[in-house]
Structures are given as C-alpha cells and as structure tokens.
Enzyme design. Structure first.
Site, PDB file in Angstrom:
ATOM      1  N   ASP A  16       0.874  -1.068  -0.162  1.00  0.00           N
ATOM      2  CA  ASP A  16       0.156   0.170  -0.029  1.00  0.00           C
ATOM      3  C   ASP A  16       0.683   1.301   0.093  1.00  0.00           C
ATOM      4  O   ASP A  16       1.959   1.289   0.361  1.00  0.00           O
ATOM      5  CB  ASP A  16      -0.882   0.043   1.270  1.00  0.00           C
ATOM      6  CG  ASP A  16      -1.809   1.099   1.145  1.00  0.00           C
ATOM      7  OD1 ASP A  16      -2.611   1.503   0.136  1.00  0.00           O
ATOM      8  OD2 ASP A  16      -1.764   1.830   2.320  1.00  0.00           O
ATOM      9  N   SER A  17       0.358   2.176  -0.191  1.00  0.00           N
ATOM     10  CA  SER A  17       0.998   3.677  -0.408  1.00  0.00           C
ATOM     11  C   SER A  17       1.316   3.995   1.080  1.00  0.00           C
ATOM     12  O   SER A  17       2.256   4.984   1.416  1.00  0.00           O
ATOM     13  CB  SER A  17       0.312   4.785  -0.789  1.00  0.00           C
ATOM     14  OG  SER A  17      -1.095   4.858  -0.418  1.00  0.00           O
ATOM     15  N   CYS A  79      -3.801  -0.919  -1.997  1.00  0.00           N
ATOM     16  CA  CYS A  79      -3.981   0.431  -2.531  1.00  0.00           C
ATOM     17  C   CYS A  79      -4.754   0.598  -3.765  1.00  0.00           C
ATOM     18  O   CYS A  79      -4.330   0.131  -4.745  1.00  0.00           O
ATOM     19  CB  CYS A  79      -2.792   1.221  -2.843  1.00  0.00           C
ATOM     20  SG  CYS A  79      -2.617   2.969  -3.244  1.00  0.00           S
ATOM     21  N   GLU A 159      -6.767   9.553   8.824  1.00  0.00           N
ATOM     22  CA  GLU A 159      -5.600   9.355   9.397  1.00  0.00           C
ATOM     23  C   GLU A 159      -5.530  10.276  10.504  1.00  0.00           C
ATOM     24  O   GLU A 159      -4.558   9.991  11.788  1.00  0.00           O
ATOM     25  CB  GLU A 159      -4.330   9.851   8.413  1.00  0.00           C
ATOM     26  CG  GLU A 159      -4.309   8.912   7.210  1.00  0.00           C
ATOM     27  CD  GLU A 159      -2.694   8.738   6.566  1.00  0.00           C
ATOM     28  OE1 GLU A 159      -2.201   9.661   7.044  1.00  0.00           O
ATOM     29  OE2 GLU A 159      -2.740   8.177   5.558  1.00  0.00           O
ATOM     30  N   CYS A 195     -11.462   3.429  -1.747  1.00  0.00           N
ATOM     31  CA  CYS A 195      -9.983   3.686  -1.136  1.00  0.00           C
ATOM     32  C   CYS A 195      -9.730   2.848   0.283  1.00  0.00           C
ATOM     33  O   CYS A 195     -10.655   2.647   1.038  1.00  0.00           O
ATOM     34  CB  CYS A 195     -10.130   5.253  -0.673  1.00  0.00           C
ATOM     35  SG  CYS A 195      -8.494   6.185   0.025  1.00  0.00           S
ATOM     36  N   HIS A 197      -8.642   3.998   2.967  1.00  0.00           N
ATOM     37  CA  HIS A 197      -9.204   4.654   4.218  1.00  0.00           C
ATOM     38  C   HIS A 197     -10.682   4.769   4.460  1.00  0.00           C
ATOM     39  O   HIS A 197     -11.075   4.954   5.708  1.00  0.00           O
ATOM     40  CB  HIS A 197      -8.663   6.141   3.986  1.00  0.00           C
ATOM     41  CG  HIS A 197      -7.001   6.076   4.385  1.00  0.00           C
ATOM     42  ND1 HIS A 197      -6.379   5.673   3.281  1.00  0.00           N
ATOM     43  CD2 HIS A 197      -6.298   6.880   5.085  1.00  0.00           C
ATOM     44  CE1 HIS A 197      -5.192   5.995   3.773  1.00  0.00           C
ATOM     45  NE2 HIS A 197      -5.024   6.587   4.836  1.00  0.00           N
TER      46      HIS A 197
HETATM   47  N1  DGL Z   1      -4.202   3.939  -0.314  1.00  0.00           N
HETATM   48  C1  DGL Z   1      -4.633   5.026  -1.108  1.00  0.00           C
HETATM   49  C2  DGL Z   1      -5.958   4.417  -1.886  1.00  0.00           C
HETATM   50  O1  DGL Z   1      -6.470   3.352  -1.534  1.00  0.00           O
HETATM   51  C3  DGL Z   1      -5.146   6.197  -0.440  1.00  0.00           C
HETATM   52  C4  DGL Z   1      -3.973   7.045   0.125  1.00  0.00           C
HETATM   53  C5  DGL Z   1      -3.051   7.642  -0.894  1.00  0.00           C
HETATM   54  O2  DGL Z   1      -3.582   8.426  -1.590  1.00  0.00           O
HETATM   55  O3  DGL Z   1      -1.911   7.242  -1.027  1.00  0.00           O
HETATM   56  O4  DGL Z   1      -6.267   4.941  -2.926  1.00  0.00           O
END
Ligand code: DGL
Length: 278
Positions: A16-17, A79, A159, A195, A197
């Site tokens: 993930d990012s 992600c 977050e 997403c 989050h």
């Molecule tokens: N993990 C990213 C997503 O699911 C969200 C956070 C980011 O923008 O890196 O799109």
C-alpha cells in the site's frame, strides 16, 4: 491430494501507499488467520492518490519488487490508486508471482449487491481519473450506470482520527451532495468504498446517504478473492498455526505505529515496524 507447492508457507505480500492498506490486511488476516503476511507501506511517498500515473507505476514497482525479494508467494495490491493505475505493470513485472488488486473484487461485489444497476464509487482523485472501477463494473454488467466521486479529504480525516463528528459530517455532506440532492429513486443502490481509508468513515457515509442500499468494502471482497486464488493456485498454507505478521515502511515508523492499530484492529508498536529503503 493437495496441489500445495513448496512456497505455500511463504507470506502473502500486501502493498500500500501507506497506512490505509492495513484495512485490507485486517480483512485478509481475519478471513485467513493461518496465512503469514508481509505488509509494505510506502509511507515516504504517500499519498499516491494525488500523483501522476507515471509516479504511481514507478513507486508501485519498486515497493512490490522489494516484497518479492523478501520471498512472498502472492502480492495483494491493497492500495486502490495503485490497483487502478499500475496493476498491469505489476502483473507483467512480477510473473510468476500472482498479483491481486482491489478493484476487480470490489466491482464484482458491487454488481452482485446491486438491484438497480446504479453504482457510486468513492475514491481518490487519481483512482477516479483512471475510471478503473467504471471499466471493471461495465465489464461485469454492461447495463450498469456508474458515478465516481473523488473524496481525497477522507484520507486525511481517517489518518487524523476524525472519522466521526462535525468535520467528518461536513466533508461527507459536501462530497455526497451530487447524490443526496437527488430523489431516493434516482440514486445508486451500491456505494463502493474505493479507497483503503474509507471503511473507517462508513458510519458518516451511511448517515449522509440514509438507510437502504449496500455499502461495499473492497477490502472484504479482496480477502475472499485472495482465499480463492490461494486455493486454486495450490498456495494455501496448511500448517494450522496462526500466521506471522511482518510490517515494513519506507518512513516514519513511529507515526505508522501510532495510526496503524486503528486501521489493522490489532495492537503493535514502532519496535514491530521495520524501516526499508527502496
Ligand atoms: N491507499 C490509497 C488508496 O486506496 C489512499 C491513500 C493515498 O492516496 O495514497 O487509494
């Protein structure tokens, strides 16, 4: 007779990012408690959701290759942004390691849940621009009508821990206005949380949209896809022990350890997080 291969005891890699993919890891660990997992959050370069396709592809390849070097048996691209922008490149680069993104499982779950063939996708700006959910849903249901809304501020709210209360409610009201302004009959009956989050904001999103319809969490749908892929590939771990968990980040282990437990639903500290340089 089991078709298990030599590396069935190896961990499932989850990329993930940043911290958000821990919601996907949580779903995988809950569905597959016997599987070991190795998570890599690219916290040095988060967010991906506002970056160009070229950067997201480059970052995703670097991070995923690192997980392959560490011996994973499968890669889950937790992600949504990386799944939308870089999945093909990842599949090509990582062969023969199987790669599973979150878009297709989420789209499949939404199509299964919808009665009126209308879908709303909530995602980051980059995911929305790519229209990956729209294409995945349209492939499964050519009659589907799909709207995608960018809700990048939800990432920061999750977050910050502001998933309830006036700020989260105001953001949800603003983002969802194009839908809530319409009569109930003219609205989509499935909402995809596209997403990592957004599952943390399910309550405010549900409150804003009102009752009825289905909120689809791509994380849960992805965990089911991982389970199927492990079985069909003969890669399922059958040791019977609780799977180990390894957490890697590219920056800020203390922050990751502070925020992470809310996303993962399990306690851990910064001593449990390894810093890696890509
Ligand atoms: N993990 C990213 C997503 O699911 C969200 C956070 C980011 O923008 O890196 O799109």
């Amino acid at each position: 007779m089991s078709a298990r291969t030599a590396n069935s005891d190896a961990p499932i890699g989850v990329f993930d990012s940043g911290v958000g993919g821990l919601t996907v890891l949580r779903a995988i660990r809950s569905a597959l408690p016997g599987e070991s997992t190795m998570y890599l959050g690219d916290t040095a370069r988060v967010p991906y959701g506002t970056k160009s396709r070229a950067s997201v592809v480059r970052y995703s390849l670097q991070a995923s290759r690192r997980l392959v070097e560490r011996g994973i048996k499968m890669l889950v691209v937790a992600c949504n942004t990386a799944s939308a922008l870089a999945l093909e490149e990842l599949e090509a680069a990582l062969t023969p390691v199987p790669v599973i993104g979150v878009i297709e499982p989420g789209a499949r779950a939404a199509v299964a849940a919808s009665e009126n063939h209308r879908h709303l996708v909530l995602a980051t700006e980059a995911t929305v621009a790519q229209r990956a959910y729209t294409r995945a849903i349209a492939e499964l249901d050519p009659n589907a009508e799909i709207e995608e809304l960018g809700c990048s501020l939800f990432v920061a709210l999750a977050e910050e821990g502001w998933t309830e209360g006036s700020v989260a409610e105001a953001a949800a009201a603003e983002y969802l206005r194009p839908v809530t302004a319409r009569s109930a009959a003219a609205r989509p009956d499935t909402v995809i949380l596209g997403c990592t989050h957004f599952p943390l904001l399910t309550r405010v999103i549900r409150a804003e949209l009102g009752p009825g319809g289905t909120i689809v969490d791509s994380a849960t749908a992805t965990a089911r896809a991982v389970e199927r892929a492990l079985r069909s590939g003969g890669l399922a771990c059958e040791s019977g022990r609780r799977g180990a968990l390894k957490l890697l980040v590219t920056d800020g282990a203390p922050r990751f350890a502070r925020l992470g437990p809310r996303f993962l639903g399990e306690l851990f500290g910064s001593a449990d997080v390894e810093l890696v340089d890509l």
